[in-house]
Design a protein around this motif. Structure first.
Motif, short mmCIF file in Angstrom:
data_model
loop_
_atom_site.label_atom_id
_atom_site.label_comp_id
_atom_site.label_asym_id
_atom_site.label_seq_id
_atom_site.Cartn_x
_atom_site.Cartn_y
_atom_site.Cartn_z
N ARG A 66 32.91 0.10 -55.53
CA ARG A 66 33.71 0.45 -54.65
C ARG A 66 33.91 1.62 -54.55
N LYS A 67 34.22 2.59 -55.74
CA LYS A 67 34.38 4.16 -55.58
C LYS A 67 33.16 4.72 -54.79
N ASP A 68 32.08 4.31 -55.15
CA ASP A 68 30.93 5.29 -54.70
C ASP A 68 30.77 5.08 -53.04
N TYR A 69 31.38 3.71 -52.51
CA TYR A 69 31.41 3.73 -51.22
C TYR A 69 32.66 4.43 -50.38
N ASP A 70 32.65 4.31 -49.15
CA ASP A 70 33.77 5.09 -48.47
C ASP A 70 35.17 4.29 -48.53
N HIS A 71 35.00 2.79 -49.22
CA HIS A 71 36.29 2.32 -49.56
C HIS A 71 37.00 2.87 -50.65
N GLY A 72 36.26 3.53 -51.51
CA GLY A 72 36.83 4.31 -52.57
C GLY A 72 37.27 5.68 -52.11
N ASP A 73 37.42 6.62 -53.08
CA ASP A 73 37.71 7.85 -52.91
C ASP A 73 36.56 8.82 -53.32
N PRO A 123 30.60 -3.11 -52.14
CA PRO A 123 31.38 -4.20 -51.34
C PRO A 123 30.54 -4.80 -50.01
N LYS A 124 30.83 -5.68 -49.69
CA LYS A 124 30.05 -6.57 -48.47
C LYS A 124 30.82 -6.44 -47.34
N ASP A 125 31.90 -6.02 -47.36
CA ASP A 125 32.71 -5.75 -46.23
C ASP A 125 32.07 -4.57 -45.34
N SER A 126 32.48 -4.48 -44.20
CA SER A 126 32.24 -3.22 -43.16
C SER A 126 30.60 -3.07 -43.13
N GLY A 127 29.87 -4.26 -43.44
CA GLY A 127 28.49 -4.21 -43.10
C GLY A 127 27.69 -3.99 -44.34
N GLY A 128 28.13 -3.43 -45.36
CA GLY A 128 27.43 -3.27 -46.51
C GLY A 128 26.99 -4.35 -47.23
N PRO A 129 26.48 -4.21 -48.41
CA PRO A 129 26.14 -3.16 -48.97
C PRO A 129 24.65 -2.49 -48.50
N TRP A 130 24.36 -1.15 -48.97
CA TRP A 130 23.11 -0.61 -48.65
C TRP A 130 22.56 0.10 -49.83
N VAL A 131 21.17 0.04 -49.60
CA VAL A 131 20.19 0.40 -50.64
C VAL A 131 20.74 2.10 -51.00
N LEU A 132 20.69 2.79 -49.73
CA LEU A 132 20.71 4.28 -49.81
C LEU A 132 21.89 4.59 -48.54
N GLN A 133 22.59 5.58 -49.01
CA GLN A 133 23.62 6.26 -48.20
C GLN A 133 23.50 7.85 -48.29
N VAL A 134 23.65 8.43 -47.30
CA VAL A 134 23.41 9.98 -47.36
C VAL A 134 24.76 10.62 -46.46
N TRP A 135 25.51 11.44 -47.34
CA TRP A 135 26.63 12.06 -46.73
C TRP A 135 26.24 13.44 -46.68
N ARG A 136 26.64 14.41 -45.40
CA ARG A 136 26.45 15.51 -45.36
C ARG A 136 27.46 16.43 -44.74
N ARG A 137 27.63 17.48 -45.17
CA ARG A 137 28.56 18.65 -44.61
C ARG A 137 27.79 18.96 -43.28
N THR A 138 28.60 19.03 -42.50
CA THR A 138 28.40 19.45 -41.18
C THR A 138 28.54 20.86 -40.67
#
Length: 229
Positions: free
Chosen positions: A82-89, A112-127
């Motif tokens: 849960r922490k590693d997803y955006d549900h956590g911090d 977590p399986k809510d909000s459409g997850g889980p996903w094998v890979l996520q990428v977050w990026r600084r704009t």
């Protein structure tokens, strides 16, 4: 997963002669007033490297020469799902640490399986404006703007590699893979040289046999002439 990614990053650093540092489980702290706050990524790539080099045990971003990682990678486990997803911090802490790109790899789909997850890979990026947002969620591949390369999921979804193409046919090698490839190429060159030497030896033997036949023929003709005389 972690050891492979670290090996790939380190081989890239050596190959490209970059002043960078890659490793695992480095404490990254961003608040001098609260030095216990921060993140401890499973894999990190920092460029430029901190002054302590390979002896770095923590990255305190208020200290001279300590820069935020270009890339951080989290491998999801049951305890961190849960922490590693955006549900956590997790992503929020990476945003506070000014990490430029965060990869979250969840090979067992433990998130977590809510909000459409889980996903094998996520990428977050600084704009360009400084915000930190999710730019990819799925099964991969995903493009890493920091590396100018593709993040690909391999080995039946159990490994994460970096490749020059989205299909993953040109994966970045580790030093061990480079050495093995060099040995295989050297062995192939040696085998070609050996085969060529064998061809040349056979050619010499054939030439020698032809010469012997010609010599025998000449001897026979000489002998026939002597008999005729």
């Amino acid at each position: 997963i972690v050891e492979l990614l670290v090996a790939v990053f380190r081989a890239w650093i050596a190959r490209e002669h970059r002043h960078a540092l890659a490793g695992s489980n480095l404490a990254i702290r961003f608040d001098e007033a609260h030095p216990g706050r921060g993140v401890d990524p499973d894999v990190y790539l920092v460029e430029p490297a901190p002054p302590e080099g390979v002896d770095t045990t923590s990255l305190c971003l208020w200290q001279p020469g300590h820069h935020p990682p270009r890339i951080a990678v989290e491998v999801v486990s049951e305890n961190t799902a849960r922490k590693d997803y955006d549900h956590g911090d997790g992503p929020a802490r990476y945003a506070a640490c000014k990490v430029r790109e965060l990869w979250v790899f969840d090979p067992l789909l433990l998130g977590p399986k809510d909000s459409g997850g889980p996903w094998v890979l996520q990428v977050w990026r600084r704009t360009a404006k400084g915000s930190f947002r999710s730019v990819y969620r799925g099964d991969g591949p995903a493009f890493s703007r920091e590396l100018g390369a593709w993040i690909v999921v391999t080995d039946g979804g159990r490994r994460l590699r970096i490749a020059d193409d989205a299909a993953g046919t040109k994966c970045w090698p580790t030093e061990a893979e480079e050495e093995r490839r060099a040995r295989e190429q050297a062995r192939a060159v040696a085998e070609v040289a050996l085969a060529q030497a064998e061809v040349e030896r056979l050619a010499r033997e054939q030439a020698h046999a032809v010469a012997e036949v010609a010599l025998a023929q000449a001897e026979a003709e000489r002998h026939a002439r002597e008999q005729a005389d």
